[in-house]
Write a protein that holds these residues in place. Structure first.
Motif, PDB file in Angstrom:
ATOM      1  N   CYS A 142       0.807  -1.231   0.000  1.00 58.16           N
ATOM      2  CA  CYS A 142       0.000   0.000   0.000  1.00 58.16           C
ATOM      3  C   CYS A 142       0.834   1.272   0.000  1.00 58.16           C
ATOM      4  O   CYS A 142       0.470   2.269  -0.633  1.00 58.16           O
ATOM      5  CB  CYS A 142      -0.945   0.001   1.195  1.00 58.16           C
ATOM      6  N   SER A 143       1.960   1.255   0.691  1.00 57.88           N
ATOM      7  CA  SER A 143       2.781   2.462   0.748  1.00 57.88           C
ATOM      8  C   SER A 143       3.353   2.835  -0.615  1.00 57.88           C
ATOM      9  O   SER A 143       3.761   3.977  -0.829  1.00 57.88           O
ATOM     10  CB  SER A 143       3.918   2.286   1.759  1.00 57.88           C
ATOM     11  N   ASP A 144       3.388   1.884  -1.564  1.00 55.18           N
ATOM     12  CA  ASP A 144       3.873   2.167  -2.915  1.00 55.18           C
ATOM     13  C   ASP A 144       2.835   2.912  -3.749  1.00 55.18           C
ATOM     14  O   ASP A 144       3.182   3.613  -4.699  1.00 55.18           O
ATOM     15  CB  ASP A 144       4.222   0.860  -3.651  1.00 55.18           C
ATOM     16  N   LEU A 145       1.562   2.729  -3.419  1.00 53.79           N
ATOM     17  CA  LEU A 145       0.479   3.235  -4.256  1.00 53.79           C
ATOM     18  C   LEU A 145      -0.318   4.358  -3.623  1.00 53.79           C
ATOM     19  O   LEU A 145      -0.933   5.153  -4.325  1.00 53.79           O
ATOM     20  CB  LEU A 145      -0.523   2.108  -4.575  1.00 53.79           C
TER      21      LEU A 145
ATOM     22  N   ILE B 157     -12.732   1.746   7.269  1.00 58.46           N
ATOM     23  CA  ILE B 157     -11.988   0.519   6.985  1.00 58.46           C
ATOM     24  C   ILE B 157     -10.560   0.902   6.653  1.00 58.46           C
ATOM     25  O   ILE B 157     -10.311   1.782   5.822  1.00 58.46           O
ATOM     26  CB  ILE B 157     -12.631  -0.256   5.826  1.00 58.46           C
ATOM     27  N   SER B 158      -9.612   0.277   7.320  1.00 59.99           N
ATOM     28  CA  SER B 158      -8.208   0.649   7.138  1.00 59.99           C
ATOM     29  C   SER B 158      -7.325  -0.578   6.976  1.00 59.99           C
ATOM     30  O   SER B 158      -7.695  -1.686   7.377  1.00 59.99           O
ATOM     31  CB  SER B 158      -7.722   1.498   8.318  1.00 59.99           C
ATOM     32  N   VAL B 159      -6.159  -0.364   6.404  1.00 58.19           N
ATOM     33  CA  VAL B 159      -5.160  -1.417   6.216  1.00 58.19           C
ATOM     34  C   VAL B 159      -3.793  -0.828   6.552  1.00 58.19           C
ATOM     35  O   VAL B 159      -3.594   0.387   6.469  1.00 58.19           O
ATOM     36  CB  VAL B 159      -5.158  -1.950   4.769  1.00 58.19           C
ATOM     37  N   PRO B 160      -2.827  -1.670   6.918  1.00 63.60           N
ATOM     38  CA  PRO B 160      -1.486  -1.157   7.217  1.00 63.60           C
ATOM     39  C   PRO B 160      -0.724  -0.799   5.942  1.00 63.60           C
ATOM     40  O   PRO B 160      -1.066  -1.257   4.844  1.00 63.60           O
ATOM     41  CB  PRO B 160      -0.821  -2.326   7.947  1.00 63.60           C
ATOM     42  N   THR B 161       0.298   0.002   6.089  1.00 65.05           N
ATOM     43  CA  THR B 161       1.111   0.422   4.943  1.00 65.05           C
ATOM     44  C   THR B 161       1.761  -0.762   4.249  1.00 65.05           C
ATOM     45  O   THR B 161       2.074  -0.700   3.060  1.00 65.05           O
ATOM     46  CB  THR B 161       2.217   1.392   5.387  1.00 65.05           C
ATOM     47  N   THR B 162       1.970  -1.853   4.986  1.00 65.34           N
ATOM     48  CA  THR B 162       2.666  -3.028   4.430  1.00 65.34           C
ATOM     49  C   THR B 162       1.727  -4.048   3.796  1.00 65.34           C
ATOM     50  O   THR B 162       2.182  -5.095   3.324  1.00 65.34           O
ATOM     51  CB  THR B 162       3.459  -3.733   5.546  1.00 65.34           C
TER      52      THR B 162
ATOM     53  N   VAL C 251      -0.965  -5.355  -2.100  1.00 71.11           N
ATOM     54  CA  VAL C 251      -2.048  -4.772  -2.887  1.00 71.11           C
ATOM     55  C   VAL C 251      -3.002  -5.828  -3.429  1.00 71.11           C
ATOM     56  O   VAL C 251      -4.220  -5.621  -3.465  1.00 71.11           O
ATOM     57  CB  VAL C 251      -1.476  -3.910  -4.028  1.00 71.11           C
ATOM     58  N   TYR C 252      -2.474  -6.965  -3.853  1.00 61.91           N
ATOM     59  CA  TYR C 252      -3.352  -8.022  -4.362  1.00 61.91           C
ATOM     60  C   TYR C 252      -4.409  -8.386  -3.327  1.00 61.91           C
ATOM     61  O   TYR C 252      -5.600  -8.480  -3.634  1.00 61.91           O
ATOM     62  CB  TYR C 252      -2.519  -9.247  -4.735  1.00 61.91           C
ATOM     63  N   LYS C 253      -3.982  -8.565  -2.084  1.00 63.62           N
ATOM     64  CA  LYS C 253      -4.922  -8.926  -1.030  1.00 63.62           C
ATOM     65  C   LYS C 253      -5.860  -7.756  -0.704  1.00 63.62           C
ATOM     66  O   LYS C 253      -7.025  -7.960  -0.354  1.00 63.62           O
ATOM     67  CB  LYS C 253      -4.165  -9.379   0.215  1.00 63.62           C
ATOM     68  N   VAL C 254      -5.347  -6.546  -0.831  1.00 68.61           N
ATOM     69  CA  VAL C 254      -6.174  -5.368  -0.562  1.00 68.61           C
ATOM     70  C   VAL C 254      -7.287  -5.240  -1.601  1.00 68.61           C
ATOM     71  O   VAL C 254      -8.426  -4.900  -1.273  1.00 68.61           O
ATOM     72  CB  VAL C 254      -5.308  -4.093  -0.529  1.00 68.61           C
ATOM     73  N   ILE C 255      -6.988  -5.542  -2.861  1.00 70.69           N
ATOM     74  CA  ILE C 255      -8.019  -5.510  -3.903  1.00 70.69           C
ATOM     75  C   ILE C 255      -9.138  -6.491  -3.566  1.00 70.69           C
ATOM     76  O   ILE C 255     -10.322  -6.164  -3.669  1.00 70.69           O
ATOM     77  CB  ILE C 255      -7.403  -5.830  -5.282  1.00 70.69           C
ATOM     78  N   LEU C 256      -8.764  -7.683  -3.155  1.00 74.07           N
ATOM     79  CA  LEU C 256      -9.770  -8.678  -2.774  1.00 74.07           C
ATOM     80  C   LEU C 256     -10.548  -8.230  -1.540  1.00 74.07           C
ATOM     81  O   LEU C 256     -11.760  -8.452  -1.447  1.00 74.07           O
ATOM     82  CB  LEU C 256      -9.092 -10.022  -2.502  1.00 74.07           C
ATOM     83  N   PHE C 257      -9.860  -7.576  -0.611  1.00 77.67           N
ATOM     84  CA  PHE C 257     -10.497  -7.075   0.610  1.00 77.67           C
ATOM     85  C   PHE C 257     -11.509  -5.982   0.275  1.00 77.67           C
ATOM     86  O   PHE C 257     -12.625  -5.949   0.813  1.00 77.67           O
ATOM     87  CB  PHE C 257      -9.416  -6.555   1.552  1.00 77.67           C
ATOM     88  N   MET C 258     -11.135  -5.082  -0.636  1.00 78.76           N
ATOM     89  CA  MET C 258     -12.039  -4.016  -1.051  1.00 78.76           C
ATOM     90  C   MET C 258     -13.277  -4.603  -1.716  1.00 78.76           C
ATOM     91  O   MET C 258     -14.400  -4.139  -1.500  1.00 78.76           O
ATOM     92  CB  MET C 258     -11.320  -3.046  -1.995  1.00 78.76           C
TER      93      MET C 258
ATOM     94  N   ILE D 211      -2.835   3.088   7.380  1.00 78.18           N
ATOM     95  CA  ILE D 211      -2.380   3.561   8.692  1.00 78.18           C
ATOM     96  C   ILE D 211      -0.993   3.034   9.046  1.00 78.18           C
ATOM     97  O   ILE D 211      -0.564   1.975   8.575  1.00 78.18           O
ATOM     98  CB  ILE D 211      -3.375   3.157   9.801  1.00 78.18           C
ATOM     99  N   HIS D 212      -0.307   3.823   9.886  1.00 72.55           N
ATOM    100  CA  HIS D 212       0.968   3.398  10.462  1.00 72.55           C
ATOM    101  C   HIS D 212       0.709   2.380  11.574  1.00 72.55           C
ATOM    102  O   HIS D 212      -0.445   2.158  11.980  1.00 72.55           O
ATOM    103  CB  HIS D 212       1.719   4.605  11.037  1.00 72.55           C
ATOM    104  N   GLU D 213       1.763   1.801  12.107  1.00 72.10           N
ATOM    105  CA  GLU D 213       1.632   0.802  13.173  1.00 72.10           C
ATOM    106  C   GLU D 213       0.935   1.365  14.396  1.00 72.10           C
ATOM    107  O   GLU D 213       0.232   0.651  15.107  1.00 72.10           O
ATOM    108  CB  GLU D 213       3.007   0.258  13.559  1.00 72.10           C
ATOM    109  N   ASN D 214       1.115   2.665  14.659  1.00 77.59           N
ATOM    110  CA  ASN D 214       0.492   3.274  15.846  1.00 77.59           C
ATOM    111  C   ASN D 214      -0.936   3.735  15.596  1.00 77.59           C
ATOM    112  O   ASN D 214      -1.554   4.361  16.460  1.00 77.59           O
ATOM    113  CB  ASN D 214       1.342   4.438  16.356  1.00 77.59           C
ATOM    114  N   GLY D 215      -1.470   3.450  14.405  1.00 79.11           N
ATOM    115  CA  GLY D 215      -2.858   3.789  14.104  1.00 79.11           C
ATOM    116  C   GLY D 215      -3.066   5.163  13.499  1.00 79.11           C
ATOM    117  O   GLY D 215      -4.202   5.500  13.134  1.00 79.11           O
TER     118      GLY D 215
END
Length: 256
Positions: A133-136, A206-211, A214-221, A232-236
Motif C-alpha cells: 500500500c505504501s507504494d500506491l 476501513i483501514s489497512v497497514p502500509t505493508t 495490494v493483491y490482497k487489498v483488492i480482494l479485501f475491497m 495507517i501506520h503501526e500506531n494507528g
C-alpha cells in the motif's frame, strides 16, 4: 495481463427518466448504492448523472425539485465493447472520469464500466507483483477534524475536487464522509449541514497497514464493497489513502 475486453466487464446501468427530479434521482442512487444513472427520454439515453454531478452543487445552488437535465453529463465518448481493458484504463484516467459507457455493434448502450470493474480485472495481475500500500497510496488525502461541520466538509471537497474526505480524531482516521454519504444522509435535510461530520460519516473507517499487499487489498475491497481505504501506520495514525483510482494509476505506470 489486461487480456479482457470491456464488453466482458460492462454492467447494465440503472435507468432514470430525464425529467426526474434531483430528489428522486438521489433517492434511487442512495437506495441502490450506485454512483451513476443513465438518464433516458423515451428509448434514448440523453446523459448520465453521477454522485459528483449532484454533490458538487449541494448546499450551494441545488434545487431538489429541479429536473436532473441541468446536471447531466452528455452521452459522449462511448467506447466499443471490444476495447482492451488496458486502453479503457488509459482513457478513464486521461478523461478523469469514473465511468465509461460501452456500446455494442449497433451503437446501443451495452452498459457502463467503472473503476471497480477495472480494478477487479487487475487482481490476478497483481498476484505477481510485490507492491504494498505504501507504494500506491495517496500521502496527502483530504482530511478534516471529525468535529467540524458537514458544510465545511462539503466546501473542502469542492475546493479539492475530492469525492470524499477522511475525518480525523487525534491524527487517527475516525471515519469517512463520501459523496454517497452526502446523498443518502444529508440531502433533503439542510439542518444537518451544521452538524459535526462525526454525526453523518461512515464509521469506523476501513483501514489497512502500509505493508498490506495490494493483491490482497483488492480482494479485501471487493469483499467489503468499498472504493477506498485508509492506510495507517503501526500506531494507528493516518499514513494515506488508497482508492481504486490509485490502483489504476499505479497499474498504468508499471505497464500491467
Amino acid at each position: 495481463m489486461f487480456k479482457q475486453r470491456v464488453g466482458e466487464l460492462a454492467k447494465r446501468p440503472h435507468i432514470v427518466a430525464a425529467e426526474a427530479s434531483v430528489a428522486q434521482a438521489a433517492d434511487l442512487m442512495g437506495r441502490e448504492g450506485i454512483s451513476c444513472l443513465a438518464a433516458v427520454s423515451g428509448a434514448k439515453v440523453v446523459g448520465f448523472l453521477t454522485e459528483n454531478n449532484l454533490v458538487r452543487h449541494f448546499d450551494v445552488d441545488l434545487d431538489l425539485d429541479a429536473s436532473i437535465r441541468d446536471f447531466l453529463t452528455k452521452p459522449e465518448g462511448a467506447v466499443s465493447k471490444d476495447m482492451r481493458v488496458s486502453e479503457a484504463v488509459k482513457l478513464l484516467l486521461e478523461r478523469v472520469v469514473r465511468h465509461l459507457p460501452v456500446m455494442d455493434f449497433n451503437g446501443s448502450l451495452l452498459g457502463l464500466v467503472t473503476e471497480k470493474e477495472l480494478v477487479d480485472a487487475l487482481a490476478v495481475d497483481f498476484m505477481v507483483e510485490d507492491a504494498v500500500c505504501s507504494d500506491l497510496m495517496r500521502r496527502d488525502p483530504v482530511t478534516l477534524p471529525a468535529d467540524r461541520s458537514v458544510r465545511e466538509a462539503l466546501a473542502l471537497m469542492r475546493e479539492k475536487n475530492a469525492d470524499c474526505l477522511l475525518a480525523l480524531h487525534a491524527d487517527k482516521p475516525a471515519g469517512i464522509l463520501s459523496e454517497r454519504d452526502v446523498l443518502s444522509r444529508i440531502m433533503g435535510f439542510p439542518e444537518r449541514l451544521t452538524a459535526p461530520v462525526s454525526h453523518h460519516m461512515t464509521a469506523p473507517v476501513i483501514s489497512v497497514p502500509t505493508t498490506a499487499v495490494v493483491y490482497k487489498v483488492i480482494l479485501f475491497m471487493r469483499q467489503k464493497g468499498v472504493r477506498r481505504l485508509a492506510v495507517i501506520h503501526e500506531n494507528g495514525t493516518l499514513a494515506g489513502m488508497l482508492s481504486q483510482r490509485d490502483i489504476l494509476v499505479y497499474a498504468r505506470r508499471i505497464g500491467l
